[in-house]
Design an enzyme around this catalytic site. Structure first.
Site, PDB file in Angstrom:
ATOM      1  N   GLU A 200     -10.494  -0.671  -8.271  1.00 61.02           N
ATOM      2  CA  GLU A 200     -10.393   0.723  -8.021  1.00 61.02           C
ATOM      3  C   GLU A 200      -9.855   1.687  -9.051  1.00 61.02           C
ATOM      4  O   GLU A 200      -9.363   1.347  -9.987  1.00 61.02           O
ATOM      5  CB  GLU A 200      -9.400   1.004  -6.594  1.00 61.02           C
ATOM      6  CG  GLU A 200      -8.002   0.613  -6.791  1.00 61.02           C
ATOM      7  CD  GLU A 200      -7.229   0.778  -5.249  1.00 61.02           C
ATOM      8  OE1 GLU A 200      -7.857   0.433  -4.520  1.00 61.02           O
ATOM      9  OE2 GLU A 200      -6.063   0.779  -5.478  1.00 61.02           O
ATOM     10  N   ASN A 290       0.518  -2.952   5.498  1.00 62.09           N
ATOM     11  CA  ASN A 290       1.351  -4.094   5.754  1.00 62.09           C
ATOM     12  C   ASN A 290       1.634  -4.416   7.167  1.00 62.09           C
ATOM     13  O   ASN A 290       2.017  -3.475   7.969  1.00 62.09           O
ATOM     14  CB  ASN A 290       2.823  -4.169   4.999  1.00 62.09           C
ATOM     15  CG  ASN A 290       2.444  -3.905   3.403  1.00 62.09           C
ATOM     16  OD1 ASN A 290       1.534  -4.773   3.044  1.00 62.09           O
ATOM     17  ND2 ASN A 290       3.163  -3.195   2.571  1.00 62.09           N
ATOM     18  N   ARG A 292       3.621  -5.920   9.097  1.00 59.39           N
ATOM     19  CA  ARG A 292       4.931  -6.774   9.271  1.00 59.39           C
ATOM     20  C   ARG A 292       6.203  -5.764   9.172  1.00 59.39           C
ATOM     21  O   ARG A 292       5.859  -4.549   8.843  1.00 59.39           O
ATOM     22  CB  ARG A 292       5.259  -7.570   8.284  1.00 59.39           C
ATOM     23  CG  ARG A 292       4.894  -7.149   7.097  1.00 59.39           C
ATOM     24  CD  ARG A 292       5.230  -7.983   5.654  1.00 59.39           C
ATOM     25  NE  ARG A 292       4.834  -7.496   4.354  1.00 59.39           N
ATOM     26  CZ  ARG A 292       5.214  -6.645   3.784  1.00 59.39           C
ATOM     27  NH1 ARG A 292       6.394  -6.180   4.048  1.00 59.39           N
ATOM     28  NH2 ARG A 292       4.920  -6.661   2.394  1.00 59.39           N
TER      29      ARG A 292
HETATM   30  P1  ADP Z   1       1.268  -5.075  -3.450  1.00 57.15           P
HETATM   31  O1  ADP Z   1       0.489  -5.283  -1.985  1.00 57.15           O
HETATM   32  O2  ADP Z   1       0.841  -6.340  -4.494  1.00 57.15           O
HETATM   33  O3  ADP Z   1       2.453  -4.660  -3.550  1.00 57.15           O
HETATM   34  P2  ADP Z   1      -0.126  -2.483  -3.650  1.00 57.15           P
HETATM   35  O4  ADP Z   1      -1.631  -2.356  -3.384  1.00 57.15           O
HETATM   36  O5  ADP Z   1       1.047  -2.246  -2.445  1.00 57.15           O
HETATM   37  O6  ADP Z   1       0.132  -3.972  -4.150  1.00 57.15           O
HETATM   38  O7  ADP Z   1       0.289  -1.707  -4.784  1.00 57.15           O
HETATM   39  C1  ADP Z   1       1.544  -1.793  -5.247  1.00 57.15           C
HETATM   40  C2  ADP Z   1       1.967  -0.518  -6.335  1.00 57.15           C
HETATM   41  O8  ADP Z   1       1.061  -0.814  -7.404  1.00 57.15           O
HETATM   42  C3  ADP Z   1       1.940   0.855  -5.822  1.00 57.15           C
HETATM   43  O9  ADP Z   1       3.114   1.390  -5.198  1.00 57.15           O
HETATM   44  C4  ADP Z   1       1.426   1.743  -7.158  1.00 57.15           C
HETATM   45  O10 ADP Z   1       2.636   1.752  -7.752  1.00 57.15           O
HETATM   46  C5  ADP Z   1       0.506   0.597  -7.807  1.00 57.15           C
HETATM   47  N1  ADP Z   1      -0.770   0.756  -7.613  1.00 57.15           N
HETATM   48  C6  ADP Z   1      -1.640   0.135  -6.575  1.00 57.15           C
HETATM   49  N2  ADP Z   1      -2.934   0.650  -6.639  1.00 57.15           N
HETATM   50  C7  ADP Z   1      -2.871   1.547  -7.484  1.00 57.15           C
HETATM   51  C8  ADP Z   1      -4.048   2.423  -8.007  1.00 57.15           C
HETATM   52  N3  ADP Z   1      -5.136   2.661  -7.606  1.00 57.15           N
HETATM   53  N4  ADP Z   1      -3.674   3.533  -9.003  1.00 57.15           N
HETATM   54  C9  ADP Z   1      -2.377   3.456  -9.520  1.00 57.15           C
HETATM   55  N5  ADP Z   1      -1.411   2.795  -8.915  1.00 57.15           N
HETATM   56  C10 ADP Z   1      -1.736   1.908  -7.885  1.00 57.15           C
END
Ligand code: ADP
Length: 457
Positions: A200, A290, A292
């Site tokens: 993405e 999430n 949970r």
């Molecule tokens: P996980 O499930 O591994 O925790 P997430 O999808 O929740 O992963 O993403 C965790 C962090 O990664 C986000 O809080 C953000 O800081 C960073 N992040 C994820 N996707 C993006 C994106 N498209 N652009 C910028 N930062 C991102």
């Protein structure tokens, strides 16, 4: 209501769930590994059963042992906490088949939202903005490059089955994309036994805003406003707060509405969190859900005055939510610091070992959720969180000042902790002004040499 609940977890969250059960008059059955025999959750639960050796693959992740313990203990329900089996759709399904209530959403919903690309599609169908990217897993590096050209660099490669910030790579050009594509796949295969990755647009310096949702079994879905979790190191949250200083009333309305719509679309039940990224222009994008309870749920509990763990139990028992959206208000500001047994002066290296001295803060507006005590040995096998300090006050400034005061009282000797770093963050002018993004920690650590006392106290 349930008579007895098995808690399929350990540490601070197991203690948190036992506390809710005790207040509700529900008996608890703890399960524990050989490394956790002296753990607080084992001491606090009404009953406890050892389910295997330290390594979690043979204990906390072993579904058959947990189900056997549930049968021996004759429980009505299982609370999975977070991590371990909390988002394992198969585990939820086994519970359903064994007639043991899984305290969480239905297994089919866990499965759907656990696949990040399917979850994005569900969000899109609910009319929520999503980060531009691939519509599903990306098969090979040629497709990855083609897609990156279309959406424009930088891009982020993420594991379909991801979690805990693992399996993510940022790429600024074709070369780093091809390299990152392979490393992300290898990492994802190792961490989640699923190599699939998707791509993405990488949003530069976004803010991480998430909305707490609760839904009962009669189709009512409500939100408990938002949390901001942008203070992260390597995608791991260190400080969280509610409400977010980045939202005005209009943006808050939009983002919470979008979250409720997504949850309604998938007929969500129980507690869940919808995560968004907010860019500098005020655009927000759905990131993931999430399914949970989350580590940072206490900031919401303290901001709105609702016990989310008790709600989870009541919902699982079939009770309807006894209030409407208009009854839920942000009553005060709350902040949480996750205290980890890590050495911030040494690249956050884990610092397990014996806690020689432990004095935890108290006084007005302070809540500490922890399983630690003086004499407790933090095993090297599990995550390094030792406590969550939550403070609250009439406004953000009061909550921050209270956090500074609480952290100054927190004395832990024997292991290194993140407390000195969090104390410094509470004094940072940008943080205090509420001006920060997910880039905050890198900037902060790069600019400042934080004084790290020898024995972090
Ligand atoms: P996980 O499930 O591994 O925790 P997430 O999808 O929740 O992963 O993403 C965790 C962090 O990664 C986000 O809080 C953000 O800081 C960073 N992040 C994820 N996707 C993006 C994106 N498209 N652009 C910028 N930062 C991102």
């Amino acid at each position: 209501m349930f008579e007895k609940i098995l808690i399929a977890n350990r540490g601070e969250i197991a203690v948190r769930i036992i506390r809710a059960c005790r207040e509700m008059g529900i008996k608890t059955l703890a399960v524990f590994s050989e490394a956790d025999a002296t753990s607080m959750h084992v001491q606090l639960a009404d009953e406890a059963i050892c389910i295997g050796p330290a390594v979690s693959a043979n204990s906390y992740l072993k579904i058959d042992r947990i189900i056997s313990a549930a049968e021996v203990g004759d429980v009505d329900a299982i609370h999975p906490g977070f991590g371990f089996l909390a988002e394992n759709a198969h585990f939820a399904e086994v519970c359903e088949n064994c007639n043991i209530k899984f305290i969480g959403p239905r297994s089919s919903v866990i499965k759907m939202m656990g696949d990040k690309s399917v979850a994005k599609e569900a969000a899109r169908k609910a009319g929520a903005p999503v980060v531009p990217g691939s519509d599903g897993p990306v098969a090979n590096e040629q497709d990855a490059v083609k897609l990156a050209k279309k959406i424009g660099y930088p891009v982020i490669i993420k594991a379909v089955a991801g979690g805990g910030g693992r399996g993510m790579r940022i790429a600024h050009n074709d070369v780093s994309l091809v390299k990152g594509f392979h490393t992300a796949r290898t990492e994802a295969e190792r961490a989640f036994s699923n190599a699939a990755v998707y791509i993405e647009k990488y949003i530069e310096l976004p803010r991480h805003i998430e909305v707490q949702i609760i839904g009962d079994q009669r189709g009512k879905v409500l939100h408990l406003f938002e949390r901001e979790c942008s203070i992260q190191r390597r995608h791991q949250k260190l400080v969280e707060e509610s409400p977010s200083p980045a939202l005005d009333e209009s943006l808050r309305k939009h983002i919470t509405k979008a979250a409720v719509r997504i949850a309604e679309k998938v007929e969500y039940t129980n507690a869940g969190t919808i995560e968004f990224l907010l860019d500098a222009k005020g655009n927000f994008y759905f990131m993931e859900m999430n399914t949970r309870i989350q580590v940072e749920h206490p900031v919401t509990e303290e901001a709105v005055g609702i016990d989310i763990v008790k709600e989870q139990i009541r919902i699982a028992a079939g009770e309807p939510l006894p209030y409407e959206q208009r009854d839920i208000r942000i009553m005060r500001h709350a902040i949480e610091c996750r205290i980890n047994a890590e050495d911030p002066a040494n690249d956050f290296r884990p610092s397990p070992g014996k806690i020689e001295f432990y004095y935890c803060p108290g006084g007005p507006g302070v809540r500490v959720d922890s399983h630690c005590y003086a004499g407790y040995t933090i095993p090297p096998t599990y995550d390094s969180m030792i406590a969550k300090v939550i403070t609250y006050g009439t406004d953000r400034r009061a909550a921050i000042d209270r956090m500074s005061r609480a952290l100054s009282e927190f004395a832990i000797q024997g292991v290194k902790t993140t407390i000195p770093l969090q104390r410094a963050i509470m004094q940072d002018p940008d943080f205090r002004r509420g001006r920060y993004s997910t880039g905050f920690i890198d900037h902060f650590l790069g600019l400042k040499q934080i004084e790290m006392p020898d024995s972090a106290a």
